[in-house]
Design a protein around this motif. Structure first.
Motif, short mmCIF file in Angstrom:
data_model
loop_
_atom_site.label_atom_id
_atom_site.label_comp_id
_atom_site.label_asym_id
_atom_site.label_seq_id
_atom_site.Cartn_x
_atom_site.Cartn_y
_atom_site.Cartn_z
N PHE A 127 0.85 -1.18 0.00
CA PHE A 127 0.00 0.00 0.00
C PHE A 127 0.89 1.24 0.00
N ALA A 128 0.30 2.35 -0.37
CA ALA A 128 1.01 3.63 -0.38
C ALA A 128 0.03 4.74 -0.04
N GLN A 129 0.45 5.64 0.84
CA GLN A 129 -0.35 6.83 1.15
C GLN A 129 0.58 8.01 1.40
N THR A 130 -0.03 9.17 1.56
CA THR A 130 0.72 10.42 1.70
C THR A 130 1.08 10.67 3.15
N ASP A 131 2.34 11.10 3.36
CA ASP A 131 2.79 11.37 4.73
C ASP A 131 2.49 12.82 5.12
N THR A 132 2.99 13.23 6.25
CA THR A 132 2.70 14.56 6.79
C THR A 132 3.28 15.69 5.95
N LEU A 133 4.26 15.37 5.09
CA LEU A 133 4.89 16.39 4.24
C LEU A 133 4.38 16.34 2.80
N GLY A 134 3.39 15.46 2.55
CA GLY A 134 2.83 15.36 1.22
C GLY A 134 3.55 14.38 0.31
N GLN A 135 4.47 13.61 0.87
CA GLN A 135 5.20 12.62 0.09
C GLN A 135 4.51 11.26 0.19
N VAL A 136 4.47 10.52 -0.91
CA VAL A 136 3.87 9.19 -0.92
C VAL A 136 4.88 8.17 -0.43
N ILE A 137 4.49 7.39 0.57
CA ILE A 137 5.37 6.36 1.13
C ILE A 137 4.72 5.00 0.94
N LYS A 138 5.51 4.03 0.47
CA LYS A 138 5.04 2.67 0.27
C LYS A 138 5.50 1.77 1.42
N LYS A 159 -9.54 10.19 5.36
CA LYS A 159 -10.90 9.78 5.05
C LYS A 159 -11.57 9.09 6.24
N GLY A 160 -10.97 9.20 7.42
CA GLY A 160 -11.57 8.59 8.60
C GLY A 160 -11.66 7.08 8.45
N TRP A 161 -12.84 6.52 8.80
CA TRP A 161 -13.04 5.08 8.72
C TRP A 161 -13.05 4.56 7.29
N LYS A 162 -13.11 5.47 6.32
CA LYS A 162 -13.05 5.06 4.92
C LYS A 162 -11.62 5.04 4.40
N ASN A 163 -10.65 5.19 5.29
CA ASN A 163 -9.24 5.12 4.88
C ASN A 163 -9.03 3.88 4.02
N GLU A 164 -8.45 4.08 2.84
CA GLU A 164 -8.34 2.99 1.87
C GLU A 164 -7.46 1.84 2.36
N VAL A 165 -6.40 2.16 3.09
CA VAL A 165 -5.54 1.10 3.61
C VAL A 165 -6.26 0.32 4.71
N ALA A 166 -6.99 1.04 5.56
CA ALA A 166 -7.75 0.37 6.62
C ALA A 166 -8.77 -0.58 6.02
N GLN A 178 -8.54 -1.97 3.02
CA GLN A 178 -7.76 -3.03 2.38
C GLN A 178 -7.33 -4.08 3.39
N TYR A 179 -7.04 -3.63 4.60
CA TYR A 179 -6.56 -4.54 5.66
C TYR A 179 -7.68 -5.00 6.59
N GLY A 180 -8.92 -4.67 6.28
CA GLY A 180 -10.04 -5.15 7.09
C GLY A 180 -10.03 -4.63 8.51
N ILE A 181 -9.57 -3.40 8.69
CA ILE A 181 -9.50 -2.83 10.04
C ILE A 181 -10.88 -2.34 10.45
N ASN A 182 -11.45 -2.93 11.50
CA ASN A 182 -12.76 -2.50 11.99
C ASN A 182 -12.72 -2.01 13.43
N SER A 183 -11.52 -1.82 13.96
CA SER A 183 -11.36 -1.19 15.26
C SER A 183 -9.92 -0.72 15.40
N VAL A 184 -9.71 0.30 16.20
CA VAL A 184 -8.37 0.79 16.49
C VAL A 184 -8.23 0.95 17.99
N PRO A 185 -7.00 0.77 18.52
CA PRO A 185 -5.76 0.50 17.79
C PRO A 185 -5.71 -0.92 17.24
N ALA A 186 -4.97 -1.06 16.15
CA ALA A 186 -4.72 -2.37 15.54
C ALA A 186 -3.35 -2.32 14.89
N ASN A 187 -2.68 -3.48 14.82
CA ASN A 187 -1.36 -3.46 14.18
C ASN A 187 -1.00 -4.83 13.63
#
Length: 381
Positions: A252-263, A335-342, A344-353
């Motif tokens: 997966f890849a998303q944008t970090d706090t500086l606007g850079q995409v990290i995989k 996107k809150g609970w609609k976070n695409e990585v969440a 993708q990973y089936g995250i339905n509660s936090v914290p999770a790791n």
């Protein structure tokens, strides 16, 4: 943990075709064939707006309906649902909405707008079941045992008493095992109801994916297994099964706090804790000091943390990172609970790791505190 009736951590979504809007006054007053009718009378609600809102975590949109109570506090709603669904009823200017299961039947609500939590709701079989299960879940013996174990562990850790920490961990595991038995019994008893399906979320949050899969399979042989909620859980179980220990963590890849995409793959060659959290999540913030300690202990030993935030407010996200001193890599699509990585990973509660090894394979899930440290030491040494 997402318990709709226990902790009220709600994911706000909707059912297509739910109720008529306020603007369609003529239609709203017509009977709806095969639908629901809510007739209510609330003291201290005279001439106030009454809001009916769907709270279905498994759907992608949310709708609400409003009406105005008359001088006697009387109001009504009419509509039709695809399936029994979790709703909230609130009164403008009042606090603490009432949550309940709504289904296609005549529903009556009576009580006081100043104490919506205590109103009487009749006419919904699913709501009757929800109330019965709520009473079962309010048995605090198991919860108190878990809290005592947590306190015991915290005190032992403060003085580095290894034996006491081990004993506390064992107590905690036994409390969770008791809870698993209780939840499975509840689901089995109500395996033909929408509320029974809903309780699968508890089982999944407790980590018993196999148990949830087995019980859902039974439900799928019944009519309830054809509902959108049941199909959602089947999808979630299938996703989570692909993320079992030994499987390769999906890229997966998303944008970090500086606007850079990290995989995720950019950390290949290291042990990576993929951490799902949010600034608004109390348990996440409580766990952050432990993560900071873990990061400081192992950051020079081929280990790092990669955090995915389920925030939807950028400033709150950045402020929490700064305040909690989280000095590793952070990403979010806000996107809150609609976070695409969440999703993708089936995250339905936090914290999770998930703990990923240098080759990209998942080696552990949902480890925290000393459990996480112990696992990292075991892998690195």
């Amino acid at each position: 943990m997402k318990l709709l009736f226990a902790s009220l951590i709600l994911y706000l979504f909707c059912v297509d075709g739910f109720a008529q809007s306020k603007s369609d006054k003529k239609t709203a007053q017509q009977p709806v064939s095969g639908g629901y009718t809510i007739t209510g009378t609330l003291k201290n609600a005279a001439n106030r707006k009454i809001i009916l809102t769907e709270n279905s975590f498994y759907k992608s949109r949310q709708q609400s309906d409003t009406t105005t109570a008359n001088a006697k506090g009387q109001f009504s709603f009419k509509g039709k649902l695809d399936e029994a669904t979790f709703f909230s009823l609130s009164v403008a200017g009042k606090t603490s909405p009432q949550y309940f299961f709504l289904e296609n039947s005549p529903i009556t609500i009576t009580g006081n707008a100043d104490s919506l939590w205590a109103v009487n709701i009749s006419g919904s079989k699913e709501e009757n079941i929800r109330q019965k299960i709520q009473q079962m879940m309010m048995d605090t013996a198991i919860g108190n045992r878990y809290k005592r174990a947590e306190l015991k562990y915290t005190n032992a850790r403060a003085v580095n008493d290894v034996n006491a920490m081990k004993a506390a961990i064992k107590d905690r595991e036994q409390a969770v095992a008791q809870e698993l038995v209780r939840v499975k019994n509840i689901i089995s008893t109500y395996s033909s109801s929408a509320v029974g399906v809903n309780v699968l979320s508890v089982l999944m949050s407790l980590g018993d994916l196999a148990g949830a899969d087995s019980l859902l399979t039974i439900m799928e042989s019944k009519e309830i297994g054809k509902t959108a909620q049941a199909k959602y859980f089947r999808q979630q179980i299938d996703v989570m099964s692909r993320l079992n220990i030994g499987k390769v963590a999906p890229e997966f890849a998303q944008t970090d706090t500086l606007g850079q995409v990290i995989k995720l793959s950019s950390f290949k060659g290291k042990y990576v804790l993929v951490d799902f959290w949010a600034s608004w999540c109390g348990p996440c913030r409580e766990e952050n000091p432990n993560l900071v300690a873990t990061y400081q202990a192992f950051k020079d030993k081929n280990f790092t943390i990669f955090s995915v935030s389920l925030d939807n407010n950028r400033q709150n996200w950045l402020n929490a990172i700064r305040k909690d001193n989280l000095t590793w890599s952070h990403v979010s699509d806000l996107k809150g609970w609609k976070n695409e990585v969440a999703q993708q990973y089936g995250i339905n509660s936090v914290p999770a790791n998930l703990l990923v090894d240098p080759t990209g394979k998942i080696v552990a899930r949902n480890l925290r505190g000393e459990d996480l440290n112990k696992k990292i030491k075991e892998l690195i040494q």
